[in-house]
Design an enzyme around this catalytic site. Structure first.
Site, PDB file in Angstrom:
ATOM      1  N   HIS A  76       0.848  -1.196   0.000  1.00 28.04           N
ATOM      2  CA  HIS A  76       0.000   0.000   0.000  1.00 28.04           C
ATOM      3  C   HIS A  76       0.878   1.238   0.000  1.00 28.04           C
ATOM      4  O   HIS A  76       1.795   1.349   0.815  1.00 28.04           O
ATOM      5  CB  HIS A  76      -0.924   0.016   1.230  1.00 28.04           C
ATOM      6  CG  HIS A  76      -2.133  -0.851   1.061  1.00 28.04           C
ATOM      7  ND1 HIS A  76      -3.227  -0.790   1.893  1.00 28.04           N
ATOM      8  CD2 HIS A  76      -2.424  -1.791   0.123  1.00 28.04           C
ATOM      9  CE1 HIS A  76      -4.141  -1.656   1.481  1.00 28.04           C
ATOM     10  NE2 HIS A  76      -3.671  -2.286   0.414  1.00 28.04           N
ATOM     11  N   TYR A 205      -9.094   5.725   7.293  1.00 30.24           N
ATOM     12  CA  TYR A 205      -9.222   6.122   8.700  1.00 30.24           C
ATOM     13  C   TYR A 205     -10.272   7.229   8.732  1.00 30.24           C
ATOM     14  O   TYR A 205     -10.033   8.324   8.223  1.00 30.24           O
ATOM     15  CB  TYR A 205      -7.893   6.663   9.238  1.00 30.24           C
ATOM     16  CG  TYR A 205      -6.832   5.603   9.466  1.00 30.24           C
ATOM     17  CD1 TYR A 205      -6.046   5.124   8.428  1.00 30.24           C
ATOM     18  CD2 TYR A 205      -6.611   5.091  10.742  1.00 30.24           C
ATOM     19  CE1 TYR A 205      -5.063   4.160   8.653  1.00 30.24           C
ATOM     20  CE2 TYR A 205      -5.624   4.127  10.972  1.00 30.24           C
ATOM     21  CZ  TYR A 205      -4.862   3.668   9.925  1.00 30.24           C
ATOM     22  OH  TYR A 205      -3.899   2.713  10.146  1.00 30.24           O
ATOM     23  N   PRO A 296      -4.045   0.673  18.895  1.00 29.08           N
ATOM     24  CA  PRO A 296      -3.816   0.147  17.541  1.00 29.08           C
ATOM     25  C   PRO A 296      -3.831   1.190  16.417  1.00 29.08           C
ATOM     26  O   PRO A 296      -3.389   0.888  15.303  1.00 29.08           O
ATOM     27  CB  PRO A 296      -4.948  -0.863  17.353  1.00 29.08           C
ATOM     28  CG  PRO A 296      -6.011  -0.423  18.308  1.00 29.08           C
ATOM     29  CD  PRO A 296      -5.312   0.198  19.474  1.00 29.08           C
ATOM     30  N   LYS A 300       1.277   0.346  15.085  1.00 29.81           N
ATOM     31  CA  LYS A 300       2.698   0.333  15.494  1.00 29.81           C
ATOM     32  C   LYS A 300       3.083  -0.895  16.323  1.00 29.81           C
ATOM     33  O   LYS A 300       4.268  -1.216  16.420  1.00 29.81           O
ATOM     34  CB  LYS A 300       3.020   1.596  16.322  1.00 29.81           C
ATOM     35  CG  LYS A 300       3.075   2.883  15.537  1.00 29.81           C
ATOM     36  CD  LYS A 300       4.212   2.912  14.558  1.00 29.81           C
ATOM     37  CE  LYS A 300       3.671   3.040  13.160  1.00 29.81           C
ATOM     38  NZ  LYS A 300       4.647   2.954  12.109  1.00 29.81           N
ATOM     39  N   TYR A 441       4.215   6.626   9.994  1.00 30.02           N
ATOM     40  CA  TYR A 441       3.347   5.490   9.653  1.00 30.02           C
ATOM     41  C   TYR A 441       4.143   4.398   8.949  1.00 30.02           C
ATOM     42  O   TYR A 441       4.006   3.214   9.247  1.00 30.02           O
ATOM     43  CB  TYR A 441       2.193   5.978   8.760  1.00 30.02           C
ATOM     44  CG  TYR A 441       1.062   4.982   8.630  1.00 30.02           C
ATOM     45  CD1 TYR A 441      -0.081   5.097   9.420  1.00 30.02           C
ATOM     46  CD2 TYR A 441       1.132   3.927   7.723  1.00 30.02           C
ATOM     47  CE1 TYR A 441      -1.122   4.182   9.309  1.00 30.02           C
ATOM     48  CE2 TYR A 441       0.103   3.006   7.607  1.00 30.02           C
ATOM     49  CZ  TYR A 441      -1.032   3.142   8.404  1.00 30.02           C
ATOM     50  OH  TYR A 441      -2.059   2.231   8.297  1.00 30.02           O
TER      51      TYR A 441
HETATM   52  C1  PHB Z   1      -5.654  -3.936  10.959  1.00 29.90           C
HETATM   53  O1  PHB Z   1      -5.777  -4.214   9.763  1.00 29.90           O
HETATM   54  O2  PHB Z   1      -5.899  -4.775  11.836  1.00 29.90           O
HETATM   55  C2  PHB Z   1      -5.245  -2.576  11.341  1.00 29.90           C
HETATM   56  C3  PHB Z   1      -4.833  -1.699  10.351  1.00 29.90           C
HETATM   57  C4  PHB Z   1      -4.450  -0.416  10.685  1.00 29.90           C
HETATM   58  C5  PHB Z   1      -4.474  -0.026  12.005  1.00 29.90           C
HETATM   59  C6  PHB Z   1      -4.852  -0.898  13.000  1.00 29.90           C
HETATM   60  C7  PHB Z   1      -5.243  -2.183  12.669  1.00 29.90           C
HETATM   61  O3  PHB Z   1      -4.115   1.242  12.301  1.00 29.90           O
END
Ligand code: PHB
Ligand code: APR
Length: 448
Positions: A76, A205, A296, A300, A441
Site C-alpha cells: 500500500h 481512517y 492500535p 505500530k 506510519y
Molecule cells: C488492521 O488491519 O488490523 C489494522 C490496520 C491499521 C491499524 C490498525 C489495525 O491502524
C-alpha cells in the site's frame, strides 16, 4: 525428571518479538531456545494487526522469511483520511519514499515458526510455570514445565523477555527499580473480519461524529473493519446488521459503497498506552509488548516489537563478536517458510517440544563463551539497548496516541471536535504535516 539445557539466549514467548529475535540470532550463528506457553495452533490463529512497515518487510526478507510475504502481501502506497464530506489520500512514496504492506501478524508468526522448526531449532510450545532465575548474576536461567509436565531448566548467557503484556519477565524486575507510564482510553475497538472483498484500495481512517471507523483488509477476499465503541459495550449487543449499518454510516462517502459479507470473527478490545522502564535488568532484556503497549491506531504494535527484536539481536550478536571466540557465522539463512506451508500439525511443531532441538542444546560442544561482560568490545550496544529501544518506543507511543486522539470522539466537547477537524484539514493541505504522518506510519529507520 529435570532436564538441564545450555544455550546462549533463552527467549520467553513466541510472538513476533521472540520469533524475530530467534531468527536474527540464528542467522548470525547465535543459539537460542524459545519457550511459549500457548499451543502452536493458538499462536498461529490469534487475530492481531496487519500493517507492516517497510523496515519490517525488509528485515523479514533479508532474514529468509519473506518468500510468502512477497507472494501474498499487498503493498500500500498510502492511506485515506476521511471526515464528513472529505476523503483525502496521503501518497507515502511521494511524501517519504516508503510504503507499507498488508500482511496479517498471524501470517508473520506462521512463517517464522515454520522457518524455525524446519531448521530444527528449539521451540517449546505448551510450556507452563515459566520462571526466570538469577538474572542479576552471569548465570541466569529459565525454568519451566514442558508439554509433558517435565521440569526443564535452560542455563543461558541472557534472557529475552518477549512474553507480551501479561508475561512473567516484566514483573521479575523489582518495582523499586522500575517505572511505568499508562494511559487507558475511554473507548475500545469493535473489530470484525468479513468474507468480503475490500471496498477500498487502501486503508480508510474515518473521523465521524458517531465515532471513529477503520476500513482495513487482510487479502483480496477478506476485509477487516473496526468501529470505536464505548468501554461498557458488549459484543453480544452488536448484531451483524447493526455493525454493517454503523460501518456504512461512519465510512460513508458520495459515490462509494461499502462491500459487506459474512462476518467471520467479532471482538472488542480496549485501548491503552503503556511504557515500562528499564528494558534491561541484569541479564534480562525485555522486547515488544512485555515492555510497552500502544493503541492500535497507526498499527505500530507489531512493528515496534520487531524493531526491539532487531535492536536486541544486533546488540547480542555484537557482544558475542567481541568475545575471543565468538559464535561461528551461519552459512545459510534460516528460512524455509516457503517449503513448509502453514498447515497441519507436524510432530516436531505442535503441542510437544521440539524433536531435533535437543541435539542443539545441552552438549558441551555447543556452549560458547558468554558475551563480553566488562565495558568495551561489543558490550556497548547491549548496554545502550534500554535507552536506544526506549527512544523509538516513546516516538511510537506519541504517534499512536496522536493518531488515536485525532480520530476518536471523546465526550461531547465541541471544542475538541473542532481541533480534531482542524488537524485533519492541516494534514490534507500542508505537505510538512503530511510528511510527518507518512514517515511515522511507514516507520522511522532502525536506530532512529
Ligand atoms: C488492521 O488491519 O488490523 C489494522 C490496520 C491499521 C491499524 C490498525 C489495525 O491502524
Ligand atoms: N511463558 C512463555 N510464554 C509466554 C508467557 C510465559 N509465562 N507469557 C506469555 N507468553 C507468550 C504469549 O503466549 C505470546 O505468544 O509470549 C508471547 C508474546 O507475544 P505477543 O503478545 O504477540 O507480544 P510481542 O511478541 O511483543 O508482539 C507484540 O503482538 O499483541 C500484539 O499488538 C501487539 O502487534 C503487537 C505484537
Amino acid at each position: 525428571m529435570l532436564g538441564d539445557m545450555r544455550t546462549q539466549v533463552a527467549i520467553i514467548g513466541a510472538g513476533p518479538a521472540g520469533l524475530v529475535l530467534g531468527q536474527l540470532l540464528a542467522n548470525a550463528g547465535v543459539e537460542s531456545v524459545i519457550v511459549e506457553n500457548r499451543s502452536r495452533d493458538y499462536v498461529e490463529a490469534r487475530q492481531r494487526a496487519g500493517v507492516l512497515e517497510q523496515g519490517t518487510v525488509e528485515l523479514l526478507r533479508e532474514n529468509g522469511v519473506g518468500q510468502r510475504l512477497d507472494r501474498e502481501a499487498l503493498r500500500h502506497d498510502g492511506i485515506y483520511l476521511q471526515w464528513p464530506g472529505t476523503r483525502h489520500h496521503l501518497d507515502f512514496p511521494d511524501l517519504c519514499g516508503r510504503s507499507v504492506w498488508i500482511y496479517g501478524q498471524t501470517e508473520v508468526v506462521k512463517d517464522l515458526v515454520a522457518a524455525r522448526l524446519t531448521a530444527g531449532l528449539p521451540l517449546y510450545f505448551d510450556v507452563s510455570d515459566t520462571a526466570v532465575q538469577d538474572v542479576e548474576t552471569d548465570r541466569p536461567s529459565v525454568a519451566f514445565l514442558d508439554a509433558d509436565g517435565n521440569a526443564q531448566r535452560i542455563e543461558c548467557d541472557l534472557i529475552a523477555g518477549c512474553d507480551g503484556f501479561h508475561g512473567v519477565t516484566r514483573p521479575a524486575i523489582p518495582e523499586s527499580s522500575s517505572r511505568t507510564w499508562q494511559r487507558d482510553y475511554p473507548y475500545g475497538w469493535l473489530g470484525i473480519l468479513a468474507q468480503a472483498p475490500p471496498s477500498t484500495d487502501e486503508l480508510i481512517y474515518a473521523w465521524h461524529p458517531n465515532g471513529f471507523a477503520l476500513n482495513s483488509m487482510r487479502s483480496p477476499t477478506i476485509t477487516r473493519l473496526y468501529l470505536q465503541v464505548g468501554l461498557d459495550e458488549n459484543v453480544a449487543d452488536w448484531s451483524d446488521d447493526r455493525i454493517w449499518t454503523e460501518l456504512t454510516t461512519r465510512l460513508g462517502h458520495p459515490e462509494w459503497e461499502l462491500t459487506t459479507g459474512p462476518i467471520l470473527d467479532k471482538g472488542i478490545t480496549p485501548m491503552r498506552s503503556f511504557v515500562s522502564e528499564p528494558m534491561r535488568y541484569g541479564r534480562l532484556f525485555l522486547a515488544g509488548d512485555a515492555a510497552h503497549i500502544v493503541p492500535p491506531t497507526g498499527a505500530k504494535g507489531l512493528n515496534l516489537a520487531v524493531a526491539d527484536a532487531k535492536l536486541l539481536a544486533d546488540a547480542v550478536i555484537a557482544s558475542y563478536g567481541s568475545a575471543r571466540s565468538g559464535p561461528r557465522r551461519a552459512r545459510t539463512l534460516v528460512g524455509t517458510a516457503d517449503s513448509v506451508p502453514p498447515g497441519p500439525a507436524t510432530s516436531a511443531g505442535r503441542g510437544r517440544g521440539p524433536g531435533a532441538a535437543r541435539t542443539l542444546v545441552g552438549t558441551a560442544g555447543s556452549v560458547r563463551p558468554g558475551p563480553a561482560t566488562s565495558a568495551g568490545g561489543g558490550q556497548e550496544l547491549l548496554d545502550a539497548y534500554p535507552e536506544t529501544a526506549l527512544r523509538r518506543v516513546w516516538r511510537c507511543t506519541h504517534f499512536s496516541w496522536w493518531m488515536t486522539s485525532m480520530l476518536h470522539i471523546e465526550g461531547r466537547d465541541p471544542f475538541a471536535r473542532e481541533l480534531q477537524l482542524a488537524q485533519l484539514r492541516y494534514l490534507s493541505t500542508s505537505r510538512a504535516a503530511a510528511v510527518s504522518l507518512a514517515e511515522n506510519y511507514t516507520g522511522l529507520p532502525y536506530g532512529w
